[in-house]
Design an enzyme around this catalytic site. Structure first.
Site, PDB file in Angstrom:
ATOM      1  N   ARG A   1      -7.492   4.339 -12.412  1.00  0.00           N
ATOM      2  CA  ARG A   1      -7.711   3.245 -11.465  1.00  0.00           C
ATOM      3  C   ARG A   1      -9.029   2.519 -11.716  1.00  0.00           C
ATOM      4  NH1 ARG A   1      -6.132   6.619  -6.115  1.00  0.00           N
ATOM      5  NH2 ARG A   1      -3.892   6.801  -6.452  1.00  0.00           N
TER       6      ARG A   1
ATOM      7  N   ARG B   1     -10.065  -1.584  -6.772  1.00  0.00           N
ATOM      8  CA  ARG B   1     -10.705  -2.030  -5.540  1.00  0.00           C
ATOM      9  C   ARG B   1     -12.192  -1.723  -5.412  1.00  0.00           C
ATOM     10  NH1 ARG B   1      -6.847   0.704  -1.271  1.00  0.00           N
ATOM     11  NH2 ARG B   1      -6.812   2.277  -2.921  1.00  0.00           N
TER      12      ARG B   1
ATOM     13  N   ARG C   1      -8.326 -10.416  -5.789  1.00  0.00           N
ATOM     14  CA  ARG C   1      -7.298  -9.915  -4.864  1.00  0.00           C
ATOM     15  C   ARG C   1      -7.251 -10.723  -3.576  1.00  0.00           C
ATOM     16  NH1 ARG C   1      -3.722  -8.577  -2.016  1.00  0.00           N
ATOM     17  NH2 ARG C   1      -3.013  -6.480  -1.478  1.00  0.00           N
TER      18      ARG C   1
ATOM     19  N   ASP D   1       1.482  -1.012 -11.701  1.00  0.00           N
ATOM     20  CA  ASP D   1       1.713   0.001 -10.674  1.00  0.00           C
ATOM     21  C   ASP D   1       2.926   0.827 -11.069  1.00  0.00           C
ATOM     22  OD1 ASP D   1       2.938   0.905  -7.804  1.00  0.00           O
ATOM     23  OD2 ASP D   1       0.772   0.618  -7.677  1.00  0.00           O
TER      24      ASP D   1
ATOM     25  N   TYR E   1       9.024   8.640  -3.825  1.00  0.00           N
ATOM     26  CA  TYR E   1       8.809   7.355  -3.157  1.00  0.00           C
ATOM     27  C   TYR E   1      10.137   6.709  -2.773  1.00  0.00           C
ATOM     28  CZ  TYR E   1       3.761   6.804  -3.938  1.00  0.00           C
ATOM     29  OH  TYR E   1       2.393   6.934  -3.892  1.00  0.00           O
TER      30      TYR E   1
END
Length: 365
Positions: free
Chosen positions: A30, A34, A43, A81, A157
């Site tokens: 990652r 963020r 973003r 992703d 998921y």
């Protein structure tokens, strides 16, 4: 395949193949995300999956950490992703901000709603375009990593409808409908094979499979349900590349939490590198896997909140443990899971600098 600029830093690829290196190559799961203000700026104007599906934006985000930490990172990983595979299968996935599936698979009858055949070029071509554009933009600075989610994690998921603390629905499938579960896992694995082969063709130089929920399975259930599909991916990718005359690329499996299964994974899954989380000592992991595979990991991401003294202390300890009293062979430094949003980018820089310093020192000891 496109003609790309020559690679200037092959440390990651050499380590993944089990070769001895002058220091441990380092990258962070990652790393494009963020915690970086430049990512948050982009973003703010785009939805999450819009970023994934827009090659120019995915390329920019992938390059951001390489640019910020020039000379310190030994790899770029394409911004995407793991849930693009369920999307390719025809499922709707929202990010609100956590992943959410409005129509999860409640019973095996719901599998009929999935696409019978997935044209990966059509459904996931935007990832391939981003890889090619990024590989060119990198100009050979560092290798480019492609990835996908592991079948068990994607299955979870798709059945749970999002993340879960208990995995009640996903495990309920395994116990209530074991054969149907295995069939769905292999169906997901087939898409992953095509997706990863396409990524290599587009420019990926190393592949990683993320099994984020591997540790939720009992050892015998991991070997019954998860391991066969992981092996299917590794074998399938290599066979397809060979059939098309494309040189193989190193492959990494990250089975988070499945530390009791490291030996079985190393012996039977068919990957070059096994990633480990922070809940196993590196020296113990090396004893479990032997010299069959390279290792990747494994500092607790939360150490990055502990201040520079703690980061340096833990990196020094990690380097010593990966060395394990033997000649270093095939270790890629990383965190034991992805970097989290609140990390100060300068503390990330310090982590990278400490890995350079202490891994080089341990390799010379």
């Amino acid at each position: 395949m496109p003609d790309f600029p020559p690679l200037k830093n092959d440390l990651l690829l050499r380590a993944a193949r089990g070769e001895e290196t002058e220091r441990a190559p380092v990258w962070v799961m990652r790393q494009a995300g963020r915690y970086l203000p430049e990512f948050r700026e982009v973003r703010a104007h785009h939805g999450f999956f819009e970023l994934c599906r827009t090659p120019a934006l995915a390329t920019e985000i992938t390059l951001q950490p390489v640019r910020r930490y020039a000379g310190l990172l030994d790899a770029a990983i394409i911004f995407s992703d793991i849930l693009v595979v369920p999307q390719a299968l025809g499922m709707e996935v929202q990010m609100n901000p956590a992943p959410f599936f409005p129509e999860p698979l409640d019973t095996p009858a719901d599998v009929s709603k999935l696409r019978a055949h997935v044209d990966v070029d059509k459904e996931l071509g935007y990832v391939f375009q981003a890889l090619t554009q990024t590989r060119v933009a990198l100009a050979g600075q560092v290798p480019l990593i492609g990835f996908c989610g592991a079948p068990w994690t994607l299955f979870s998921y798709m059945v749970e409808g999002g993340g879960s603390k208990t995995y009640q629905k996903a495990k309920g499938w395994l116990f209530r409908w074991p054969e149907e579960s295995k069939a769905l896992l292999m169906r997901i694995a087939d898409v992953c094979v095509e997706f990863l082969v396409g990524q290599v063709k587009a420019g990926a130089q190393l592949l990683q499979v993320f099994d984020s929920w591997a540790g939720e399975l009992a050892p015998h259930h991991f070997q019954e349900f998860a391991l066969p599909s992981l092996k299917h991916i590794a074998t399938g990718v290599r066979n397809k590349l060979k059939a098309e005359g494309i040189p193989p690329v190193p492959m990494t499996i990250f089975p988070k939490g499945a530390n009791s299964e490291l030996a079985a994974i190393a012996q039977h899954a068919g990957y070059d590198t096994v990633g480990i989380d922070w809940c196993v000592e590196p020296s113990e992991a090396r004893q479990l896997v032997g010299d069959v595979v390279a290792l990747q990991g494994n500092m607790d991401p939360n150490v990055l909140y502990g201040g520079r003294e703690a980061i340096e202390r833990e990196v020094r300890r990690m380097c010593a443990s990966f060395r394990g009293g033997r000649a270093p062979k095939g270790w890629i430094a990383n965190l034991g899971h992805g970097i989290t949003p609140g990390v100060d980018p300068e503390d990330m820089r310090w982590f990278l600098e400490c890995v350079h310093k202490y891994s080089a020192a341990s390799y010379q000891a």
